[in-house]
Design a protein around this motif. Structure first.
Motif, short mmCIF file in Angstrom:
data_model
loop_
_atom_site.label_atom_id
_atom_site.label_comp_id
_atom_site.label_asym_id
_atom_site.label_seq_id
_atom_site.Cartn_x
_atom_site.Cartn_y
_atom_site.Cartn_z
N GLN A 123 0.77 -1.18 -0.16
CA GLN A 123 0.10 0.03 0.09
C GLN A 123 0.90 1.48 0.04
O GLN A 123 1.85 1.37 0.97
CB GLN A 123 -0.90 0.06 1.35
CG GLN A 123 -2.27 -0.68 1.16
CD GLN A 123 -2.93 -0.63 2.41
OE1 GLN A 123 -2.78 -0.28 3.34
NE2 GLN A 123 -4.44 -1.04 1.98
N GLY A 124 0.65 2.21 -0.94
CA GLY A 124 1.26 3.38 -0.98
C GLY A 124 2.57 3.47 -1.99
O GLY A 124 2.95 4.43 -2.48
N ALA A 125 3.07 1.99 -2.18
CA ALA A 125 4.17 1.80 -3.19
C ALA A 125 3.40 1.36 -4.48
O ALA A 125 4.33 1.80 -5.56
CB ALA A 125 4.91 0.88 -2.64
N PHE A 168 12.07 -14.82 -6.82
CA PHE A 168 11.66 -15.49 -5.72
C PHE A 168 11.88 -14.79 -4.51
O PHE A 168 12.84 -14.05 -4.25
CB PHE A 168 11.89 -16.99 -5.56
CG PHE A 168 13.59 -17.33 -5.37
CD1 PHE A 168 14.00 -17.28 -4.14
CD2 PHE A 168 14.20 -17.14 -6.62
CE1 PHE A 168 15.35 -17.38 -3.94
CE2 PHE A 168 15.63 -17.48 -6.26
CZ PHE A 168 15.91 -17.67 -4.80
N VAL A 169 10.88 -14.91 -3.53
CA VAL A 169 10.99 -14.20 -2.04
C VAL A 169 10.71 -15.40 -1.10
O VAL A 169 9.53 -15.98 -1.27
CB VAL A 169 10.11 -13.17 -2.01
CG1 VAL A 169 10.25 -12.53 -0.51
CG2 VAL A 169 10.55 -11.96 -3.01
N MET A 170 11.30 -15.51 -0.10
CA MET A 170 11.16 -16.52 0.81
C MET A 170 9.93 -15.98 2.07
O MET A 170 10.10 -14.94 2.50
CB MET A 170 12.51 -17.03 1.71
CG MET A 170 12.17 -18.39 2.05
SD MET A 170 13.84 -19.18 2.82
CE MET A 170 13.07 -20.49 3.83
N LYS A 171 9.10 -16.87 2.24
CA LYS A 171 8.41 -16.57 3.33
C LYS A 171 8.90 -16.94 4.81
O LYS A 171 9.60 -18.08 4.65
CB LYS A 171 6.86 -17.38 3.08
CG LYS A 171 5.84 -16.88 1.93
CD LYS A 171 4.69 -17.79 2.17
CE LYS A 171 3.78 -17.38 0.95
NZ LYS A 171 2.75 -18.20 0.87
N GLU A 213 13.17 -7.30 1.57
CA GLU A 213 13.32 -8.43 0.64
C GLU A 213 12.17 -8.24 -0.64
O GLU A 213 12.80 -8.30 -1.75
CB GLU A 213 13.20 -9.67 1.35
CG GLU A 213 14.41 -9.87 2.35
CD GLU A 213 14.00 -11.13 3.01
OE1 GLU A 213 13.37 -11.96 2.84
OE2 GLU A 213 15.02 -11.43 3.86
N LEU A 214 10.94 -8.14 -0.28
CA LEU A 214 9.98 -8.06 -1.21
C LEU A 214 10.41 -6.96 -2.37
O LEU A 214 10.18 -7.05 -3.38
CB LEU A 214 8.53 -7.89 -0.83
CG LEU A 214 7.53 -7.76 -1.62
CD1 LEU A 214 7.38 -9.18 -2.42
CD2 LEU A 214 5.93 -7.72 -0.81
N PHE A 215 10.69 -5.60 -1.57
CA PHE A 215 10.82 -4.39 -2.43
C PHE A 215 12.08 -4.71 -3.41
O PHE A 215 12.17 -4.34 -4.48
CB PHE A 215 10.93 -3.13 -1.63
CG PHE A 215 9.51 -2.87 -1.36
CD1 PHE A 215 8.37 -2.42 -2.22
CD2 PHE A 215 9.18 -2.49 0.14
CE1 PHE A 215 7.21 -2.00 -1.91
CE2 PHE A 215 8.13 -2.03 0.46
CZ PHE A 215 7.04 -1.79 -0.47
N HIS A 216 13.17 -5.26 -2.86
CA HIS A 216 14.34 -5.75 -3.42
C HIS A 216 14.05 -6.43 -4.81
O HIS A 216 14.55 -6.15 -5.85
CB HIS A 216 15.38 -6.37 -2.75
CG HIS A 216 16.66 -6.60 -3.46
ND1 HIS A 216 17.57 -5.70 -3.69
CD2 HIS A 216 17.15 -7.85 -3.50
CE1 HIS A 216 18.34 -6.49 -4.41
NE2 HIS A 216 18.35 -7.65 -4.38
#
Length: 568
Positions: free
Chosen positions: A460-462, A540-543, A549-552
């Motif tokens: 949100q906001g991004a 991929f992003v690890m949960k 990490e998500l934005f990277h």
């Protein structure tokens, strides 16, 4: 090493105690033998023997019910039983000649075999029970000569008697070894079950702590009257979430190691920079605990080497965390030693030494085992699952090195990570011109509503527009109708998983056939990564997912070229 005297006596008493439970069976056997051999030995002797042997069993049964006999009495009891039992058919040769002798031999063989099978636990018990039968068998050749046998026939009977005695001992040894192996396997299984039960209880406790903090922080944040109070509670929630993620990472690493699926990668990385970042992270922690944090030998390190920087960092973080945790006063030292090898590689030794309480030899023996800590008080005082050192050693060995430790009570502990790393060249940096991302449309695909809400809060906001889908099929239906700039795709979902959905998306012409897809996975192992990339995903992003990490990953797939995005 021979068994201790206490162990021998204990094993003997177990055999004696078991005999009491078999007393009725032996009494029944005596009646059967009397009826079967009475005509051979003579009924008078058979009935006398039955009374004598039956009385012996009765005395033994009631005596053992009241007290445990001393060792000498237990051995005498076993020998007396053998003497009386073997004497029954001794009258056979006197009354019925050669046929009576054959019956006596059969009885003695049965007694020998019974002594081997009922005395597996104790060598003393076997020797005491079988000795009378061995003596009786040794007299067989002489009885045969007395009955008129020729010398070569007596020699054959002597050889047969020796074989019976030897084979009986071999049967006892095999049975005793099988019993010992079974007992040891059972003890190991029970110890493993107990350790895992304790481990499960510990994990349950470790999970309850951050969960309780999250619930409390959420409740307080909802009613917070000031922005500072709300921020404090939100930080508590975030810290608890990171604690849970660290625990889950350890459990995942352990499961991969036990299943043989843990892998390491080999890439070029700046070893000096990694060490610098590690020092910068832990130095404030040391200062906060009033400890000195020393750094030695940094000048000897090569700059660029080839290896797995993530796993090296993981091992170092675990060693430094433990050192700071268990050191009350003094210093923690990170010592680095590097020496070039003849083949062009570098022998790297990274040591973490502390001035803590040290460890005993017993604690050192279980230091690198899974499901355990140095003591129960360690878990109560410091928390944790005790998995870190076990995982660290396995990772070190997967990288071709090893993790060792030395310690003594009152002298602190030193952990040494030894690795052989190939020299590498610094990669050529390609400047990337960042472009502002505006008006982004993102589709979040996950079967859990909580995850969809969490990712929505992060984004949100991004981004400009956020849509959601709860499985792969719903995502494909949405992607066929609307154009999106990015898709966040869970892998394991009902109806259709993420891998299948992306495979269909890439193979089907449409507005989102080439839209970047980021996999959301609970496991970022090498096999899972290859599956994601092969299916057409870009990163991929690890949960559990952290916002940074998500934005990277989003920046990697939107700003970089396809080759960079594929390995983000």
């Amino acid at each position: 090493m021979p068994p201790a005297a206490g162990t021998l006596s204990s094993d003997l008493m177990e055999v004696i105690a078991a005999r009491r439970a078999q007393a009725r069976m032996r009494a029944g056997l005596a009646i059967g033998l009397t009826l079967g051999f009475g005509a051979i030995t003579g009924w008078t002797w058979a009935l006398v023997w039955l009374a004598l042997y039956g009385g012996l069993q009765a005395v033994e049964y009631f005596l053992l019910d009241r007290r445990t006999p001393p060792t000498w009495a237990a051995l005498a009891l076993l020998m007396t039983n053998g003497v009386v039992f073997g004497a029954f058919a001794a009258a056979g040769p006197l009354r019925d000649g050669v046929f009576g002798l054959a019956c006596w031999i059969c009885l003695l063989c049965g007694g020998q075999l019974n002594s081997a099978l009922t005395s597996q636990k104790s060598r003393l018990a076997f020797l005491a029970a079988s000795s009378p039968f061995a003596v009786y068998l040794a007299t067989i050749p002489f009885v045969a000569l007395w009955l008129g046998a020729k010398i070569h026939q007596a020699i054959a009977l002597a050889a047969a008697a020796v074989l019976i005695i030897v084979f009986t001992h071999m049967i006892w040894r095999a049975a005793a070894r099988a019993l010992t192996a079974e007992s040891e396997a059972r003890a190991r299984a029970e110890a493993a079950d107990a350790a895992k039960s304790a481990f499960v209880a510990m994990v349950s406790h470790e999970l309850r702590t951050p969960i309780s903090a999250i619930l409390a922080g959420a409740a307080e944040a909802r009613g917070a009257r000031s922005e500072g109070a709300r921020d404090s509670n939100l930080e508590l929630i975030a810290s608890s979430g990171r604690m849970m993620r660290a625990l889950l990472d350890d459990l995942l690493d352990l499961s991969k190691i036990e299943a043989g699926r843990m892998g390491v990668e080999t890439i070029a990385f700046d070893l000096r920079r990694l060490m610098l970042e590690t020092v910068r992270f832990w130095a404030p922690v040391a200062r906060g605990r009033g400890l000195t944090f020393r750094l030695e030998g940094a000048h000897s390190l090569p700059a660029w080497v080839a290896g797995d920087p993530t796993r090296v960092r993981q091992i170092l973080n675990n060693l430094l965390s433990n050192a700071l945790k268990f050191t009350e006063v003094g210093a923690v030292t990170l010592r680095m030693v590097a020496a070039p090898a003849a083949d062009g590689t570098w022998n790297i030794a990274l040591e973490v030494a502390d001035t803590g309480a040290g460890m005993t030899a017993e604690q050192m023996g279980g230091l690198f085992t899974a499901y355990g800590q140095g003591s129960d008080s360690v878990a109560r005082t410091h928390g944790g699952t005790g998995l870190g050192l076990n995982i660290s050693r396995e990772l070190a060995r997967l990288m071709g090195g090893d993790l060792t430790a030395s310690s003594a009570p009152g002298q602190g502990s030193t952990f040494r990570l030894a690795l052989g790393l190939a020299a590498a060249q610094a990669p050529i940096q390609t400047p990337v011109i960042a472009t502002a991302q505006t008006g982004l449309r993102v589709l979040i695909v996950d079967d859990h509503e909580i995850n969809r809400r969490a990712f929505t809060l992060i984004l949100q906001g991004a981004v400009d527009t956020i849509a959601t889908a709860q499985d792969g099929q719903e995502a494909l239906d949405t992607l066929a109708l609307e154009r999106f700039d990015l898709v966040l795709m869970d892998l394991n979902m009902p109806r259709m998983g993420g891998l299948e959905a992306v495979g269909i998306l890439r193979a089907t012409p449409g507005p989102n056939q080439r839209t970047p897809v980021i996999a959301l996975t609970a496991s970022a192992g090498r096999a899972e990564v290859h599956l994601c990339l092969a299916a057409g995903m870009n990163a991929f992003v690890m949960k559990p997912v952290e916002a940074a990490e998500l934005f990277h990953a989003i920046e990697a797939v939107l700003d970089a070229d396809p080759a960079v995005a594929a390995v983000a």
